[in-house]
Design a protein around this motif. Structure first.
Motif, PDB file in Angstrom:
ATOM      1  N   LYS A 226       0.803  -1.229   0.000  1.00 17.60           N
ATOM      2  CA  LYS A 226       0.000   0.000   0.000  1.00 17.60           C
ATOM      3  C   LYS A 226       0.835   1.278   0.000  1.00 17.60           C
ATOM      4  CE  LYS A 226      -4.174  -2.031   1.969  1.00 17.60           C
ATOM      5  NZ  LYS A 226      -5.125  -2.056   3.108  1.00 17.60           N
ATOM      6  N   PRO A 227       2.018   1.325   0.645  1.00 15.19           N
ATOM      7  CA  PRO A 227       2.795   2.577   0.640  1.00 15.19           C
ATOM      8  C   PRO A 227       3.481   2.916  -0.682  1.00 15.19           C
ATOM      9  CG  PRO A 227       3.333   1.217   2.565  1.00 15.19           C
ATOM     10  CD  PRO A 227       2.578   0.353   1.601  1.00 15.19           C
ATOM     11  N   LEU A 228       3.458   2.025  -1.673  1.00 14.39           N
ATOM     12  CA  LEU A 228       4.198   2.258  -2.915  1.00 14.39           C
ATOM     13  C   LEU A 228       3.544   3.357  -3.743  1.00 14.39           C
ATOM     14  CD1 LEU A 228       4.863  -1.459  -3.974  1.00 14.39           C
ATOM     15  CD2 LEU A 228       6.414   0.086  -2.739  1.00 14.39           C
ATOM     16  N   ILE A 229       4.258   4.466  -3.927  1.00 10.81           N
ATOM     17  CA  ILE A 229       3.727   5.578  -4.709  1.00 10.81           C
ATOM     18  C   ILE A 229       4.068   5.392  -6.181  1.00 10.81           C
ATOM     19  CG2 ILE A 229       3.879   7.140  -2.740  1.00 10.81           C
ATOM     20  CD1 ILE A 229       6.389   8.342  -4.019  1.00 10.81           C
ATOM     21  N   LYS A 230       3.497   6.217  -7.022  1.00  9.36           N
ATOM     22  CA  LYS A 230       3.707   6.125  -8.462  1.00  9.36           C
ATOM     23  C   LYS A 230       5.191   6.241  -8.805  1.00  9.36           C
ATOM     24  CE  LYS A 230       2.113   7.993 -12.879  1.00  9.36           C
ATOM     25  NZ  LYS A 230       1.249   9.012 -13.543  1.00  9.36           N
ATOM     26  N   GLY A 231       5.656   5.344  -9.668  1.00  9.29           N
ATOM     27  CA  GLY A 231       7.047   5.356 -10.095  1.00  9.29           C
ATOM     28  C   GLY A 231       7.944   4.447  -9.289  1.00  9.29           C
ATOM     29  N   VAL A 232       7.414   3.834  -8.232  1.00  8.96           N
ATOM     30  CA  VAL A 232       8.182   2.912  -7.400  1.00  8.96           C
ATOM     31  C   VAL A 232       7.789   1.480  -7.749  1.00  8.96           C
ATOM     32  CG1 VAL A 232       8.680   2.141  -5.046  1.00  8.96           C
ATOM     33  CG2 VAL A 232       8.320   4.574  -5.517  1.00  8.96           C
ATOM     34  N   ILE A 233       8.768   0.585  -7.847  1.00  8.43           N
ATOM     35  CA  ILE A 233       8.470  -0.819  -8.114  1.00  8.43           C
ATOM     36  C   ILE A 233       9.108  -1.691  -7.042  1.00  8.43           C
ATOM     37  CG2 ILE A 233      10.432  -1.058  -9.702  1.00  8.43           C
ATOM     38  CD1 ILE A 233       8.621  -3.120 -11.241  1.00  8.43           C
ATOM     39  N   LEU A 234       8.332  -2.619  -6.516  1.00  4.92           N
ATOM     40  CA  LEU A 234       8.789  -3.580  -5.520  1.00  4.92           C
ATOM     41  C   LEU A 234       8.754  -4.969  -6.112  1.00  4.92           C
ATOM     42  CD1 LEU A 234       9.282  -4.592  -2.482  1.00  4.92           C
ATOM     43  CD2 LEU A 234       6.783  -4.833  -2.414  1.00  4.92           C
ATOM     44  N   HIS A 235       9.849  -5.716  -5.949  1.00  3.06           N
ATOM     45  CA  HIS A 235       9.883  -7.130  -6.307  1.00  3.06           C
ATOM     46  C   HIS A 235      10.040  -7.948  -5.027  1.00  3.06           C
ATOM     47  CE1 HIS A 235      10.944  -5.511 -10.326  1.00  3.06           C
ATOM     48  NE2 HIS A 235      10.354  -6.599 -10.771  1.00  3.06           N
ATOM     49  N   ALA A 236       9.155  -8.895  -4.814  1.00  6.18           N
ATOM     50  CA  ALA A 236       9.281  -9.827  -3.703  1.00  6.18           C
ATOM     51  C   ALA A 236       9.606 -11.203  -4.275  1.00  6.18           C
ATOM     52  CB  ALA A 236       7.993  -9.881  -2.890  1.00  6.18           C
ATOM     53  N   ILE A 237      10.564 -11.884  -3.661  1.00  2.00           N
ATOM     54  CA  ILE A 237      10.963 -13.239  -4.065  1.00  2.00           C
ATOM     55  C   ILE A 237      10.828 -14.104  -2.820  1.00  2.00           C
ATOM     56  CG2 ILE A 237      12.782 -14.665  -5.084  1.00  2.00           C
ATOM     57  CD1 ILE A 237      14.001 -11.863  -6.020  1.00  2.00           C
ATOM     58  N   ILE A 238       9.842 -14.989  -2.813  1.00  2.00           N
ATOM     59  CA  ILE A 238       9.476 -15.712  -1.599  1.00  2.00           C
ATOM     60  C   ILE A 238       9.645 -17.217  -1.821  1.00  2.00           C
ATOM     61  CG2 ILE A 238       7.741 -16.052   0.171  1.00  2.00           C
ATOM     62  CD1 ILE A 238       8.589 -13.140  -0.160  1.00  2.00           C
ATOM     63  N   ASP A 239      10.608 -17.807  -1.097  1.00  2.00           N
ATOM     64  CA  ASP A 239      10.825 -19.250  -1.176  1.00  2.00           C
ATOM     65  C   ASP A 239      10.271 -19.874   0.105  1.00  2.00           C
ATOM     66  OD1 ASP A 239      11.655 -21.801  -1.742  1.00  2.00           O
ATOM     67  OD2 ASP A 239      13.665 -21.219  -2.372  1.00  2.00           O
ATOM     68  N   ALA A 240       8.983 -20.159   0.089  1.00  2.00           N
ATOM     69  CA  ALA A 240       8.293 -20.698   1.258  1.00  2.00           C
ATOM     70  C   ALA A 240       7.056 -21.451   0.801  1.00  2.00           C
ATOM     71  CB  ALA A 240       7.896 -19.576   2.219  1.00  2.00           C
ATOM     72  N   CYS A 241       6.579 -22.361   1.630  1.00  2.00           N
ATOM     73  CA  CYS A 241       5.336 -23.078   1.335  1.00  2.00           C
ATOM     74  C   CYS A 241       4.157 -22.105   1.318  1.00  2.00           C
ATOM     75  CB  CYS A 241       5.078 -24.144   2.400  1.00  2.00           C
ATOM     76  SG  CYS A 241       6.216 -25.522   2.373  1.00  2.00           S
ATOM     77  N   HIS A 242       3.135 -22.450   0.542  1.00  2.00           N
ATOM     78  CA  HIS A 242       1.861 -21.726   0.539  1.00  2.00           C
ATOM     79  C   HIS A 242       2.053 -20.240   0.257  1.00  2.00           C
ATOM     80  CE1 HIS A 242       0.569 -25.483   2.290  1.00  2.00           C
ATOM     81  NE2 HIS A 242       1.275 -25.265   3.378  1.00  2.00           N
ATOM     82  N   SER A 243       2.940 -19.920  -0.672  1.00  2.00           N
ATOM     83  CA  SER A 243       3.333 -18.516  -0.862  1.00  2.00           C
ATOM     84  C   SER A 243       2.787 -17.889  -2.137  1.00  2.00           C
ATOM     85  CB  SER A 243       4.864 -18.410  -0.868  1.00  2.00           C
ATOM     86  OG  SER A 243       5.434 -19.266  -1.855  1.00  2.00           O
ATOM     87  N   GLY A 244       1.877 -18.560  -2.825  1.00  2.00           N
ATOM     88  CA  GLY A 244       1.418 -18.087  -4.126  1.00  2.00           C
ATOM     89  C   GLY A 244       0.877 -16.674  -4.129  1.00  2.00           C
ATOM     90  N   THR A 245       0.085 -16.327  -3.104  1.00  2.00           N
ATOM     91  CA  THR A 245      -0.490 -14.978  -3.018  1.00  2.00           C
ATOM     92  C   THR A 245      -0.094 -14.323  -1.699  1.00  2.00           C
ATOM     93  OG1 THR A 245      -2.578 -15.825  -2.093  1.00  2.00           O
ATOM     94  CG2 THR A 245      -2.432 -15.619  -4.488  1.00  2.00           C
ATOM     95  N   ILE A 246       1.143 -14.488  -1.299  1.00  2.00           N
ATOM     96  CA  ILE A 246       1.609 -14.067   0.018  1.00  2.00           C
ATOM     97  C   ILE A 246       1.537 -12.562   0.224  1.00  2.00           C
ATOM     98  CG2 ILE A 246       4.023 -13.912  -0.692  1.00  2.00           C
ATOM     99  CD1 ILE A 246       2.656 -15.124   2.723  1.00  2.00           C
TER     100      ILE A 246
END
Length: 388
Positions: free
Chosen positions: A239-259
């Motif tokens: 939610k805090p990501l303003i226009k022009g900012v991009i976040l990449h999350a890389i999650i290696d965990a069980c049940h993480s499809g929509t984490i």
């Protein structure tokens, strides 16, 4: 050997030394056919030593699942994910007398402003569901960011159980790190969140989940302090990501499809984005920026450990395949990256011996893992280049 005429490159996998006349970003070992991303350091005598490990590209052998590691939580049984140590990569934890970061000053000049990363690796020491190799995965991801995507070391915060008290991946430290990651973000910023550890599912009572379950990450003290829910992650770093900012999350965990509770989930089979917005109508969007998440598996699947990549250590399948794909296939699109990671994982599972498959069937164990891509907005993954 004189540096005026060439450099000495040592393969981190088989330790064979090579003499190269021309500088190159990637060198192929003549003995084991490993790919070696090169970072060099010139000594006073101009001899170059490479403190690297290599990327093994030979066919993937036997896979070992750790699906026996299960934990009962509120009536649900889930095998914790395994993101364990990998020794196949080009990045070895630096020796005390040598700084890999200082060895490559060009990283500083090439680094763009506005980069920041939080890397969490949880080993759960002295607990029955301990993970044996997350430290290696963490250092590989860190050096991928530094030497492939030019993240300065001082903008990368690492949480492991090997560090000081304020750098242990407790729930409080992880939440503080997540807030730090997005604090004061500005247009043009590139943010990365990596997590290697256990993941669980909990019943959803807010009607926010299509499948009726919340997904969670497990800090080292989750049994006493609680887990970090997908709703919390969305509030803290989406939610805090303003226009022009991009976040990449890389999650290696069980049940993480929509984490991260992102509103769109990509289907490789249908080649389109699927609507993942909450049935309750709750807003899970950003403040104008974009959040993208690569997850190890679907929400109803378990991430797998494997010894398919080295004979000496277990490793998280998703982490290994993710980094291997990036290093061996430059200028990937998001679609190519997701597809390649999935194909390597499928090849790994297919390589398992018949007896292992029979045992899994007799014990009613499901050994399958399909990496997922979710996003806060729809975009053209077929033509958009992946970049951190």
């Amino acid at each position: 050997m004189s540096g005026n005429r060439g450099i000495v490159i040592q393969c981190g996998y088989c330790r064979l030394e090579h003499f190269a006349v021309k500088r190159t970003d990637i060198f192929c070992c003549s003995r084991c056919r490993s790919l070696i991303p090169i970072q060099t350091h010139e000594e006073q005598n101009r001899t170059t030593i490479v403190y690297n490990r290599s990327v093994k590209t030979s066919p993937l052998p036997k896979i070992k699942s750790s699906s026996e590691n299960q934990l009962s939580n509120n009536g649900s049984l889930a095998r914790f994910s395994g993101s364990s140590g990998v020794k196949y990569l080009a990045f070895e934890r630096p020796k005390a007398s040598f700084s890999m970061f200082n060895a490559c000053p060009r990283v500083l000049s090439e680094a763009r402003l506005g980069k920041r990363a939080l890397i969490c690796g949880v080993s759960y020491k002295k607990q029955k569901y301990k993970l044996k190799g997350t430290l290696t995965d963490v250092y590989n991801i860190k050096h991928l960011l530094m030497y492939k995507y030019h993240f300065p070391e001082h903008v990368i915060r690492v949480l492991t159980e090997e560090d000081d008290l304020d750098r242990i991946p407790t729930k409080a430290n992880m939440e503080a790190g997540l807030r730090w990651l997005v604090e004061g973000c500005r247009p043009g910023d590139s943010l990365v969140f990596y997590f290697s550890g256990h993941g669980l599912r909990q019943p959803d009572f807010d009607d926010d989940e299509i499948d009726g379950f919340d997904e969670t990450l497990c800090p080292v003290d989750f049994k006493t302090k609680g887990m970090i829910f997908d709703n919390d992650l969305n509030d803290m770093i989406v939610k805090p990501l303003i226009k022009g900012v991009i976040l990449h999350a890389i999650i290696d965990a069980c049940h993480s499809g929509t984490i991260l509770d992102l509103e769109y989930l990509y289907s490789l089979k249908e080649k389109k984005w699927l609507d993942n917005r909450p049935p309750s109508g709750a807003k899970k969007c950003t403040s104008g920026g974009r959040a993208v998440c690569f997850s190890a598996c679907r929400d109803d699947e378990m991430a797998t450990d494997s010894n398919a990549f080295t004979k000496k250590a277990m490793s998280g399948v998703m982490t290994h395949c993710f980094i291997q794909t990036i290093l061996t296939k430059p200028k990937l699109t998001y679609a190519e990256l997701l597809s390649s990671v999935r194909d390597i994982i499928l090849e790994t599972f297919a390589s398992r011996c018949l007896s292992s498959k029979l045992i899994d069937k007799l014990l009613n164990r499901r050994i399958s893992q399909e990496p997922q891509l979710s996003s806060s907005e729809v975009f053209d993954i077929e033509n958009t280049k992946f970049m951190l």
